[in-house]
Design an enzyme around this catalytic site. Structure first.
Site, PDB file in Angstrom:
ATOM      1  N   SER A  50      38.077  35.848  43.818  1.00 43.18           N
ATOM      2  CA  SER A  50      37.964  34.857  44.899  1.00 43.18           C
ATOM      3  C   SER A  50      39.337  34.260  45.196  1.00 43.18           C
ATOM      4  O   SER A  50      40.291  34.445  44.425  1.00 43.18           O
ATOM      5  CB  SER A  50      36.997  33.748  44.476  1.00 43.18           C
ATOM      6  OG  SER A  50      37.595  32.971  43.453  1.00 43.18           O
ATOM      7  N   ASP A  82      36.757  38.505  47.224  1.00 42.80           N
ATOM      8  CA  ASP A  82      35.473  37.841  47.457  1.00 42.80           C
ATOM      9  C   ASP A  82      35.698  36.653  48.402  1.00 42.80           C
ATOM     10  O   ASP A  82      36.578  35.816  48.159  1.00 42.80           O
ATOM     11  CB  ASP A  82      34.958  37.357  46.084  1.00 42.80           C
ATOM     12  CG  ASP A  82      33.524  36.882  46.124  1.00 42.80           C
ATOM     13  OD1 ASP A  82      32.763  37.345  46.990  1.00 42.80           O
ATOM     14  OD2 ASP A  82      33.167  36.055  45.252  1.00 42.80           O
ATOM     15  N   HIS A  83      34.919  36.571  49.459  1.00 41.89           N
ATOM     16  CA  HIS A  83      34.968  35.424  50.395  1.00 41.89           C
ATOM     17  C   HIS A  83      36.352  35.145  50.976  1.00 41.89           C
ATOM     18  O   HIS A  83      36.802  33.989  50.996  1.00 41.89           O
ATOM     19  CB  HIS A  83      34.432  34.148  49.724  1.00 41.89           C
ATOM     20  CG  HIS A  83      32.974  34.210  49.419  1.00 41.89           C
ATOM     21  ND1 HIS A  83      31.998  34.128  50.387  1.00 41.89           N
ATOM     22  CD2 HIS A  83      32.317  34.383  48.252  1.00 41.89           C
ATOM     23  CE1 HIS A  83      30.802  34.243  49.836  1.00 41.89           C
ATOM     24  NE2 HIS A  83      30.965  34.405  48.524  1.00 41.89           N
ATOM     25  N   ASP A 104      34.824  36.565  55.279  1.00 37.36           N
ATOM     26  CA  ASP A 104      33.632  35.728  55.406  1.00 37.36           C
ATOM     27  C   ASP A 104      33.841  34.730  56.532  1.00 37.36           C
ATOM     28  O   ASP A 104      34.370  33.637  56.336  1.00 37.36           O
ATOM     29  CB  ASP A 104      33.356  35.014  54.083  1.00 37.36           C
ATOM     30  CG  ASP A 104      32.111  34.135  54.167  1.00 37.36           C
ATOM     31  OD1 ASP A 104      31.493  34.091  55.247  1.00 37.36           O
ATOM     32  OD2 ASP A 104      31.766  33.505  53.149  1.00 37.36           O
ATOM     33  N   GLY A 181      25.989  29.513  43.049  1.00 31.65           N
ATOM     34  CA  GLY A 181      26.068  28.498  41.996  1.00 31.65           C
ATOM     35  C   GLY A 181      24.886  28.531  41.043  1.00 31.65           C
ATOM     36  O   GLY A 181      24.037  29.430  41.095  1.00 31.65           O
ATOM     37  N   GLY A 214      25.304  35.350  45.768  1.00 35.36           N
ATOM     38  CA  GLY A 214      24.487  34.297  45.155  1.00 35.36           C
ATOM     39  C   GLY A 214      23.317  34.828  44.356  1.00 35.36           C
ATOM     40  O   GLY A 214      22.210  34.300  44.445  1.00 35.36           O
ATOM     41  N   ASN A 256      26.196  40.456  43.904  1.00 34.46           N
ATOM     42  CA  ASN A 256      27.276  39.612  43.370  1.00 34.46           C
ATOM     43  C   ASN A 256      26.769  38.664  42.285  1.00 34.46           C
ATOM     44  O   ASN A 256      25.807  37.906  42.511  1.00 34.46           O
ATOM     45  CB  ASN A 256      27.847  38.738  44.488  1.00 34.46           C
ATOM     46  CG  ASN A 256      28.701  39.506  45.465  1.00 34.46           C
ATOM     47  OD1 ASN A 256      28.720  40.736  45.443  1.00 34.46           O
ATOM     48  ND2 ASN A 256      29.411  38.794  46.301  1.00 34.46           N
ATOM     49  N   ASP A 258      28.305  35.880  39.432  1.00 36.62           N
ATOM     50  CA  ASP A 258      29.402  35.122  38.834  1.00 36.62           C
ATOM     51  C   ASP A 258      28.859  34.031  37.903  1.00 36.62           C
ATOM     52  O   ASP A 258      29.202  33.973  36.714  1.00 36.62           O
ATOM     53  CB  ASP A 258      30.269  34.501  39.944  1.00 36.62           C
ATOM     54  CG  ASP A 258      31.495  33.790  39.397  1.00 36.62           C
ATOM     55  OD1 ASP A 258      31.739  33.864  38.178  1.00 36.62           O
ATOM     56  OD2 ASP A 258      32.203  33.156  40.182  1.00 36.62           O
TER      57      ASP A 258
HETATM   58  P1  13P Z   1      26.336  33.382  41.922  1.00 44.21           P
HETATM   59  O1  13P Z   1      26.888  32.004  42.005  1.00 44.21           O
HETATM   60  O2  13P Z   1      24.856  33.387  42.142  1.00 44.21           O
HETATM   61  O3  13P Z   1      26.729  34.085  40.691  1.00 44.21           O
HETATM   62  O4  13P Z   1      26.960  34.215  43.160  1.00 44.21           O
HETATM   63  C1  13P Z   1      28.230  34.800  43.065  1.00 44.21           C
HETATM   64  C2  13P Z   1      28.734  35.282  44.380  1.00 44.21           C
HETATM   65  O5  13P Z   1      28.038  35.414  45.359  1.00 44.21           O
HETATM   66  C3  13P Z   1      30.161  35.620  44.461  1.00 44.21           C
HETATM   67  O6  13P Z   1      30.540  35.943  45.760  1.00 44.21           O
HETATM   68  O1  G3H Z   2      30.859  32.813  45.537  1.00 49.32           O
HETATM   69  C1  G3H Z   2      31.737  32.316  44.856  1.00 49.32           C
HETATM   70  C2  G3H Z   2      32.104  32.873  43.545  1.00 49.32           C
HETATM   71  O2  G3H Z   2      31.193  32.457  42.547  1.00 49.32           O
HETATM   72  C3  G3H Z   2      33.524  32.528  43.206  1.00 49.32           C
HETATM   73  O3  G3H Z   2      33.614  31.212  42.843  1.00 49.32           O
HETATM   74  O4  G3H Z   2      35.400  30.360  44.355  1.00 49.32           O
HETATM   75  O5  G3H Z   2      34.805  29.157  42.222  1.00 49.32           O
HETATM   76  O6  G3H Z   2      36.013  31.358  42.140  1.00 49.32           O
HETATM   77  P1  G3H Z   2      35.061  30.460  42.887  1.00 49.32           P
HETATM   78 ZN    ZN Z   3      29.435  34.926  47.276  1.00 44.40          ZN
END
Ligand code: 13P
Ligand code: G3H
Ligand code: ZN
Length: 311
Positions: A50, A82-83, A104, A181, A214, A256, A258
């Site tokens: 990210s 990511d994002h 995104d 989250g 998510g 995804n 995290d």
């Molecule tokens: P989670 O917070 O559900 O693990 O989602 C992670 C995510 O979408 C990263 O882009």
């Molecule tokens: O979707 C977000 C991911 O969980 C990454 O989280 O931006 O805190 O690294 P972060």
């Molecule tokens: Zn995400």
């Protein structure tokens, strides 16, 4: 084998009725835990970074850690932004060796989302990099931006064909009820993904890879360990894993995860500190934390994604 794009892994996943795991990485132990599990299970892998991870660990450190994992495992691994929220961050990752980026622009209007995504796609494809885009808005927290459940919106299936045609994106993240989250739903509510939307999208985009963000399940055993060892996470609730497995058998090719890795790591370290208050060598508590990430990823690869043995 060098880093790969997601093109071939998505095609195989679509046809094979499974999904590839996209796990967020922020440091060496996380990269090692994830890739050791994937190597043992011979699974294809997406490691994603990210904007916050890049700010925390630095682009080059993360790049080199992932390159080390490719050398150590020999697995097909894609390195993904990511994002990404701007053309500039996507360009920087493309120029810096990533094989996949997400732009995104899902919080913008449809026309603005199309224009920005198209700009990134043109630059990425000129450099052999693939692009994930997003339509619809997930609730939850990403990169410190919080979206309330009321401001989230499901993807409109009637938009997806025009969006993909006009942007040329390679995969599409959609909103069907997942959320970022550890606090995804109010305690007591029963999460239910909108498979009708997924089916409708898949009908309009035959063979096209769909992405779910998510998708952590927030295992309650880890929340319990955190709360029993000085933490405070009441009401942390996630997506039922059987629903994710069903999505993976449909058009969803990338899932995804995290937060579940964060929970596994934090629970393990909190418990370790409680049991060993005299220890202060980071290797002592990072070793079981890395093992917990490995176990969590192994479970996801086999029981949720179904991608073990598919590398
Ligand atoms: P989670 O917070 O559900 O693990 O989602 C992670 C995510 O979408 C990263 O882009
Ligand atoms: O979707 C977000 C991911 O969980 C990454 O989280 O931006 O805190 O690294 P972060
Ligand atoms: Zn995400």
């Amino acid at each position: 084998m060098p880093l790969v794009t997601t093109k071939e892994m998505f095609q195989k996943a679509y046809n094979g009725g499974y999904a590839v795991g996209a796990f967020n990485v922020n440091n060496m132990e996380i990269v090692q835990g994830i890739t050791e599990a994937a190597a043992e299970l011979n699974a294809p892998l997406i490691l994603q970074v990210s904007k916050g991870a890049r700010a925390y660990a630095n682009h080059t450190y993360l790049m080199k850690l992932v390159e080390a994992a490719v050398i150590e495992t020999g697995l097909p691994i894609a390195l993904h932004l990511d994002h990404g929220d701007s053309f500039d961050i996507c360009k920087s990752c493309i120029d810096g060796g990533f094989t996949s980026v997400m732009i995104d622009a899902s919080s913008k209007s449809l026309e603005e989302n199309i224009a920005l995504t198209k700009q990134v796609v043109e630059y990425a494809h000129d450099h052999g990099v693939v692009v994930e885009a997003e339509l619809g808005t997930l609730a939850g927290i990403e990169d410190e931006v919080s979206v309330n459940a009321e401001d989230s919106s499901y993807t409109r299936p009637e938009d997806v064909q025009e969006f993909v045609e006009r942007t040329g994106c390679d995969s599409l993240a959609i909103a069907i009820g997942t959320s970022h989250g550890a606090y995804k739903f109010k305690p007591g509510t029963k999460p239910q993904l909108r498979f009708d939307i997924l089916e409708d999208v898949a009908r309009r985009l035959p063979g096209f890879p769909i992405v779910l963000h998510g998708s952590s399940s927030v295992p309650q055993e880890f929340v319990k360990i955190i709360n029993e060892n000085g933490g405070n996470m009441p009401g942390a609730i996630g997506i039922p894993e059987d629903q994710l497995r069903k999505a993976a058998s449909m058009a969803v090719c990338k899932i995804n995860i995290d937060s579940d890795l964060r929970l596994a790591m934090t629970a393990t370290i909190r418990k370790y500190f409680n049991e060993h208050p005299e220890h202060f060598d980071p290797r002592q508590y990072l070793k079981p934390a890395r093992a917990a990430i490995k176990d969590m990823v192994a479970h996801k690869l086999v029981d949720v994604l179904g991608c073990d043995g598919k590398a």
